[in-house]
Design a protein around this motif. Structure first.
Motif, mmCIF file in Angstrom:
data_model
loop_
_atom_site.group_PDB
_atom_site.id
_atom_site.type_symbol
_atom_site.label_atom_id
_atom_site.label_comp_id
_atom_site.label_asym_id
_atom_site.label_seq_id
_atom_site.Cartn_x
_atom_site.Cartn_y
_atom_site.Cartn_z
ATOM 1 N N ARG B 392 41.253 47.365 35.810
ATOM 2 C CA ARG B 392 40.880 48.132 37.012
ATOM 3 C C ARG B 392 42.087 48.622 37.788
ATOM 4 N NH1 ARG B 392 35.798 45.001 39.656
ATOM 5 N NH2 ARG B 392 35.203 43.811 37.831
ATOM 6 N N GLY B 393 43.219 48.668 37.141
ATOM 7 C CA GLY B 393 44.414 49.175 37.822
ATOM 8 C C GLY B 393 45.312 48.042 38.277
ATOM 9 N N ARG B 394 46.620 48.304 38.311
ATOM 10 C CA ARG B 394 47.600 47.284 38.688
ATOM 11 C C ARG B 394 47.306 46.676 40.052
ATOM 12 N NH1 ARG B 394 52.124 47.173 35.728
ATOM 13 N NH2 ARG B 394 53.428 46.139 37.273
ATOM 14 N N SER B 395 47.025 47.529 41.023
ATOM 15 C CA SER B 395 46.848 47.031 42.388
ATOM 16 C C SER B 395 45.665 46.075 42.473
ATOM 17 C CB SER B 395 46.638 48.182 43.372
ATOM 18 O OG SER B 395 47.776 48.981 43.413
ATOM 19 N N TYR B 396 44.567 46.459 41.811
ATOM 20 C CA TYR B 396 43.389 45.600 41.836
ATOM 21 C C TYR B 396 43.696 44.246 41.212
ATOM 22 C CZ TYR B 396 38.815 43.666 40.799
ATOM 23 O OH TYR B 396 37.744 42.826 40.723
ATOM 24 N N VAL B 397 44.308 44.269 40.024
ATOM 25 C CA VAL B 397 44.574 43.014 39.310
ATOM 26 C C VAL B 397 45.526 42.131 40.124
ATOM 27 C CG1 VAL B 397 45.587 42.011 37.223
ATOM 28 C CG2 VAL B 397 44.060 43.979 37.041
ATOM 29 N N LYS B 398 46.571 42.749 40.706
ATOM 30 C CA LYS B 398 47.516 41.967 41.504
ATOM 31 C C LYS B 398 46.827 41.356 42.729
ATOM 32 C CE LYS B 398 51.679 43.500 42.328
ATOM 33 N NZ LYS B 398 52.717 44.441 42.801
ATOM 34 N N GLU B 399 46.073 42.184 43.426
ATOM 35 C CA GLU B 399 45.397 41.738 44.647
ATOM 36 C C GLU B 399 44.421 40.594 44.352
ATOM 37 O OE1 GLU B 399 45.772 43.230 47.799
ATOM 38 O OE2 GLU B 399 44.433 41.662 48.559
ATOM 39 N N MET B 400 43.594 40.777 43.328
ATOM 40 C CA MET B 400 42.585 39.761 43.022
ATOM 41 C C MET B 400 43.252 38.469 42.542
ATOM 42 S SD MET B 400 39.495 39.011 43.214
ATOM 43 C CE MET B 400 38.240 40.280 43.188
ATOM 44 N N THR B 401 44.304 38.592 41.747
ATOM 45 C CA THR B 401 45.001 37.395 41.255
ATOM 46 C C THR B 401 45.626 36.627 42.424
ATOM 47 O OG1 THR B 401 45.510 38.590 39.226
ATOM 48 C CG2 THR B 401 46.729 36.555 39.611
ATOM 49 N N ALA B 402 46.244 37.353 43.360
ATOM 50 C CA ALA B 402 46.844 36.699 44.527
ATOM 51 C C ALA B 402 45.783 35.940 45.324
ATOM 52 C CB ALA B 402 47.542 37.733 45.407
ATOM 53 N N MET B 403 44.607 36.551 45.483
ATOM 54 C CA MET B 403 43.532 35.903 46.242
ATOM 55 C C MET B 403 43.010 34.669 45.514
ATOM 56 S SD MET B 403 43.083 37.433 49.124
ATOM 57 C CE MET B 403 44.788 37.945 49.238
ATOM 58 N N LEU B 404 42.884 34.770 44.178
ATOM 59 C CA LEU B 404 42.430 33.606 43.407
ATOM 60 C C LEU B 404 43.412 32.444 43.571
ATOM 61 C CD1 LEU B 404 41.245 35.457 40.168
ATOM 62 C CD2 LEU B 404 39.779 34.092 41.692
ATOM 63 N N ALA B 405 44.701 32.772 43.605
ATOM 64 C CA ALA B 405 45.716 31.724 43.754
ATOM 65 C C ALA B 405 45.647 31.102 45.152
ATOM 66 C CB ALA B 405 47.101 32.302 43.490
ATOM 67 N N LEU B 406 45.551 31.944 46.185
ATOM 68 C CA LEU B 406 45.481 31.420 47.552
ATOM 69 C C LEU B 406 44.198 30.625 47.763
ATOM 70 C CD1 LEU B 406 46.812 34.571 49.457
ATOM 71 C CD2 LEU B 406 47.954 32.340 49.299
ATOM 72 N N ASP B 407 43.105 31.094 47.155
ATOM 73 C CA ASP B 407 41.850 30.369 47.303
ATOM 74 C C ASP B 407 41.931 29.008 46.613
ATOM 75 O OD1 ASP B 407 39.191 30.423 48.399
ATOM 76 O OD2 ASP B 407 38.443 30.489 46.337
ATOM 77 N N ARG B 408 42.660 28.964 45.497
ATOM 78 C CA ARG B 408 42.818 27.678 44.814
ATOM 79 C C ARG B 408 43.593 26.692 45.688
ATOM 80 N NH1 ARG B 408 39.890 24.502 42.078
ATOM 81 N NH2 ARG B 408 41.159 22.630 42.097
#
Lengths: 422, 422
Positions: B392-408
């Motif tokens: 879904r694009g670099r920005s989407y993947v980066k943003e979602m991955t960062a959120m998954l990490a912070l949520d963890r």
């Protein structure tokens, strides 16, 4: 030609969604010499949409709407325009087949309500949608003030923008009697709007082109727009003006078009086969984040180190404890050692570093909030500079510091002078 | 009460500035039970502004405008409202003195045109501006459809928002017969809008409160709004509903209010005296950037390492070359070693790591674009997980991955279960 803009949807009127279609269209219309005279919005109710179109056409020859073209019962733009035009809705077979093809390609079943998206007011000309299922259309409307046109586009920005560029702008240019418009945007960094205005004052005669400005913090953009008849060489005329513009603002201009400094710097690094390491303190990872937004950045971005603490500056970047003690973490001396340490750790061609006080606390009389240092290191050389950015908030200080660092990389690669700003 | 909104200014109509005032006000008005029915814009011309107000008052009892209150000749909102109301402009002494004081405090000379900002249509009630020089005002207007009110606010968002909350919303509540409204927003991560809607279905009876949703990617927000008479305990009623809501969406709800996951995670780390190191590959520095947007982040954010290359993962994070060879850089095994390596390098309590393929290229059949791994390491333990986020694009993947990490990080601190999503 004057145009009114209309954004349709409960989510727009209710403030759930910020409408970016209207400003985008207004800007685009101006680029082809059409004057936007006002904007309207309407909830998803047929009569509210009719009323908004009626008002929009009181002020302008053309009303351009976005939104309300979906397949569901609350998408009412087409029905409202049919009512406004006093025309029945008729099925447009080629549009229906295009929608069917789209569903077939995606391996999905087309539901009955998608058929609605191929219905248009009699007399309307459909506008194909290459990116989605909802075609738009142009519909003539008779009003008490004379003949008008309504242009209806979907609300999904990606679809709307593609359709506007492919069909709506050429249609408007043609209505303007074949007059064509061409524009070129230039992105600059390091100049305020008033300074840019001053530097470009008198650059173009009003008869040659129109010069406009746009603050896109922390960048500043300027645009040349000119028009001509069918046979004119608009590109050639733009080339001449661009040459003059470059003589005036020279090294502040980092890109033709709308790209970010990270794209320019990244492209230059890649083209020259150079690699970069980033050592960030006050920017906290923002420079790495920006550079890695650029596709293919792994070719030039070797390593990022976010060293908030003195320990990390010492252990990972090899900053001399004596430097930290004598000059402090926020100093050009520390910044230079950080840049060189990052470069060495990554075996990169260039090292760039930032250290500063983003605030809101942590400032002193000697180094108030907003004091930042940027440094660059390369094989056999170092550069650094201290800036006073003021206590304008963490985000501002981080953003501006990241840009100063990226601009320094760009300037070093191009052999340009240091930018004069504080 | 119904309200229309009006944004005034050439830069708004011309698409130079995106108007965020109108959606902000629309959302705020709805929170006190006022229904926004449409929005208008007008260029900086007196008659264009009069026309826009006239239309705005055809649909609603109240029209709220922003912009056009500056001291210069092209700021014409006040003059337009005076014309609309058929009233002369009169000087309001207390406002003039407030403007004079403001200049004196800043050590600046007040110019004659600032006097204009203390002139209002006769019969209007000025609204003080605590953040700037331009007061707003409320002005009664007689129209063919009856008595209406115009509320005029400045265009600077910071000033406008403070005035709306301090004076306009209470005024509207009072006009609503003393009915009061209270609302509470909740931020969640890990649920789609439809799933959230489903989980909360039937939570509140229409007579108790209104439940609304707002996608603030990558978060999802839900809001409870309720109303009551002068003596009602609205806060108590919200507490009861919040309790019910928490039973339904439990651990997905990470904050009451509008804060970002980085603020929640940062606050939890600080409160527990824990420190964090971040080892980022595909997120490229975004997690560090987000965490360092939080004031005081130096208390918990020890170190960030952006290791794009295998060499850097090995040299700086101590990832075993055998792990990289056997499982690849994008693997839960590598992510875990990165998290532990970052934690060790910084002597931090927690290490979090990301590695993945942001795209657009670099994917394989086994690990397509959008494959990301997130890992967490702590004294004596490790956790990791692979997600497929799609191309879904670099920005989407980066943003979602960062959120998954912070949520963890948030979930680990609170002892909450792993979120079920892919």
């Amino acid at each position: 030609v004057k145009a009114s803009l209309l954004a349709i949807g409960d989510e727009i009127v209710g403030g759930i969604t910020v409408d970016t279609n209207t400003p985008w269209l207004a800007d685009r219309l101006r680029s082809v010499g059409v004057e936007p005279v006002g904007a309207f919005s309407a909830v998803d109710e047929e009569m509210a949409i009719v009323r908004a179109f009626t008002r929009a056409l009181e002020d302008a020859e053309v009303a351009v709407s976005t939104g309300g073209l979906g397949p569901t019962a609350d998408d009412l733009t087409t029905a409202a325009v049919a009512r406004l035009a006093g025309q029945p809705l008729v099925l447009h077979e080629p549009s229906l087949r295009a929608i069917e093809r789209r569903f077939a390609t995606a391996g999905l079943e087309m539901t009955a309500n998608n058929r609605k998206q191929a219905m248009f007011p009699a007399g309307a000309a459909p506008l194909p949608n290459a990116e989605g299922t909802a075609p738009g259309f142009v519909c003539p409307v008779q009003t008490p003030r004379g003949a008008r046109h309504v242009i209806v586009l979907p609300g999904v920005p990606r679809e709307m923008r593609a359709m506007a560029d492919a069909t709506v702008l050429p249609w408007l240019v043609e209505r303007g009697g074949g007059r064509r418009f061409a524009s070129r945007t230039f992105s600059t960094f390091g100049l305020t709007e008033s300074r840019l205005d001053e530097l470009l004052s008198g650059l173009v005669a009003p008869s040659e082109a129109r010069l406009s400005f746009r603050a896109a913090f922390p960048r500043m953009q300027t645009r040349l727009t000119l028009e001509g008849g069918p046979g004119d060489d608009l590109d050639g005329r733009l080339d001449v003006l661009e040459q003059r513009l470059r003589e005036r603002i020279g090294h502040y201009l980092y890109a033709r078009g709308d790209e970010g400094l990270e794209e320019t710097a990244g492209r230059m690094l890649r083209e020259r086969g150079l690699t970069l390491a980033v050592a960030e303190s006050c920017t906290g990872g923002l420079i790495g984040h920006r550079l890695t937004e650029v596709p293919g950045s792994s070719a030039f971005f070797k390593l990022g180190l976010v060293t908030y603490s003195n320990d990390a500056k010492r252990d990972l970047l090899g900053v001399d404890p004596g430097t930290l003690r004598r000059h402090g973490a926020v100093s050009t001396e520390t910044a230079e050692e950080m840049a060189e340490g990052g470069r060495r750790a990554a075996a990169a061609d260039l090292g760039v570093a930032t250290t500063g006080i983003a605030g809101p606390t942590g400032g002193t009389d000697e180094k108030p909030v907003g004091t930042v240092c940027v440094a660059l290191a390369w094989e056999g050389g170092r550069w650094s500079r201290r800036y006073d950015l003021g206590a304008r908030g963490r985000s501002y200080v981080k953003e501006m510091t990241a840009m100063l660092a990226l601009d320094r990389v760009r300037r070093w690669i191009s052999g340009l002078p240091e930018v004069e700003r504080s």
